[in-house]
Design a protein around this motif. Structure first.
Motif, PDB file in Angstrom:
ATOM      1  N   TYR A 130     101.919 -28.355 -47.042  1.00 57.54           N
ATOM      2  CA  TYR A 130     100.844 -27.598 -47.692  1.00 57.54           C
ATOM      3  C   TYR A 130     100.994 -27.650 -49.210  1.00 57.54           C
ATOM      4  O   TYR A 130     102.060 -27.966 -49.745  1.00 57.54           O
ATOM      5  N   THR A 131      99.902 -27.337 -49.893  1.00 62.59           N
ATOM      6  CA  THR A 131      99.876 -27.139 -51.345  1.00 62.59           C
ATOM      7  C   THR A 131      99.115 -25.860 -51.616  1.00 62.59           C
ATOM      8  O   THR A 131      98.052 -25.632 -51.042  1.00 62.59           O
ATOM      9  N   ASP A 132      99.661 -25.003 -52.474  1.00 65.64           N
ATOM     10  CA  ASP A 132      98.976 -23.785 -52.879  1.00 65.64           C
ATOM     11  C   ASP A 132      98.192 -24.058 -54.158  1.00 65.64           C
ATOM     12  O   ASP A 132      98.749 -24.556 -55.139  1.00 65.64           O
ATOM     13  N   LEU A 133      96.900 -23.741 -54.121  1.00 60.57           N
ATOM     14  CA  LEU A 133      96.020 -23.881 -55.276  1.00 60.57           C
ATOM     15  C   LEU A 133      95.547 -22.502 -55.701  1.00 60.57           C
ATOM     16  O   LEU A 133      95.369 -21.617 -54.859  1.00 60.57           O
ATOM     17  N   LEU A 168      93.161 -31.738 -42.795  1.00 66.32           N
ATOM     18  CA  LEU A 168      93.096 -30.701 -43.824  1.00 66.32           C
ATOM     19  C   LEU A 168      92.547 -29.406 -43.235  1.00 66.32           C
ATOM     20  O   LEU A 168      91.576 -29.412 -42.496  1.00 66.32           O
ATOM     21  N   ASN A 169      93.224 -28.323 -43.573  1.00 65.76           N
ATOM     22  CA  ASN A 169      92.823 -26.999 -43.134  1.00 65.76           C
ATOM     23  C   ASN A 169      93.166 -26.039 -44.271  1.00 65.76           C
ATOM     24  O   ASN A 169      94.322 -25.900 -44.627  1.00 65.76           O
ATOM     25  N   TYR A 217      98.035 -29.687 -44.328  1.00 67.38           N
ATOM     26  CA  TYR A 217      97.699 -31.073 -43.992  1.00 67.38           C
ATOM     27  C   TYR A 217      98.902 -31.765 -43.366  1.00 67.38           C
ATOM     28  O   TYR A 217     100.013 -31.251 -43.370  1.00 67.38           O
ATOM     29  N   SER A 218      98.647 -32.957 -42.848  1.00 67.86           N
ATOM     30  CA  SER A 218      99.712 -33.880 -42.468  1.00 67.86           C
ATOM     31  C   SER A 218      99.505 -35.137 -43.305  1.00 67.86           C
ATOM     32  O   SER A 218      98.392 -35.416 -43.752  1.00 67.86           O
TER      33      SER A 218
END
Length: 160
Positions: free
Chosen positions: A88-91, A128-129, A108-109
């Motif tokens: 994951y990435t935090d935005l 993506l989720n 995501y994967s």
């Protein structure tokens, strides 16, 4: 006799320079690198696309928030995601300098593909989720295309 050696060395130097010229393999252009996530904006009430007058974007790539800049009068932003093995990435988004900060976690994967010596490995993102962790100013999320292969398609809509 010395002039003969000088000409020979000059010829060898010129031949070496000629052979060392090759393609610019160290430049990663024409979209061969890891693609970024495209985010567009909609109005919460009408669900219509909109421009945001001011947007501050931040991302956490594993070592704290990184300021990705202030955007003015934009209808979309393109944000790089993490390229390590994190799922994951935090935005983070806000519309005013001293305003509230919305947090969006993009799950995501990934798959990695070798491109070239200059570009190295290209990551592509699938499944993506996105989850709205903290709302205000972002009120809701809407999913777009759920894989990132290039930067043409919108992957996420933020509703303000």
């Amino acid at each position: 006799m010395q002039m003969k050696y000088f000409k020979f060395l000059l010829f060898i130097g010129f031949l070496g320079m000629l052979c060392s010229c090759g393609s610019d393999d160290d430049i990663c252009e024409s979209g061969e690198g890891t693609p970024r996530m495209k985010i567009r904006f909609k109005t919460f009430d009408t669900q219509k696309l909109k421009k945001v007058d001011t947007l501050y974007v931040y991302a956490d790539y594993g070592s704290g928030k990184v300021d990705l800049g202030k955007k003015i009068q934009v209808d979309s932003v393109i944000v790089p995601l993490r390229v390590d093995d994190s799922p994951y990435t935090d935005l983070y988004f806000k519309t005013r300098i001293n305003g509230n900060l919305s947090q969006v976690r993009v799950n995501y994967s990934t798959t990695a593909t070798y491109v070239s010596p200059g570009c190295g490995i290209k990551k592509t993102y699938q499944n993506l989720n996105s989850v709205l962790v903290t709302n205000n100013p972002v009120l809701q999320l809407e999913a777009g295309q759920n894989q990132i292969e290039n930067e043409d398609k919108t992957n996420l809509y933020l509703l303000f």
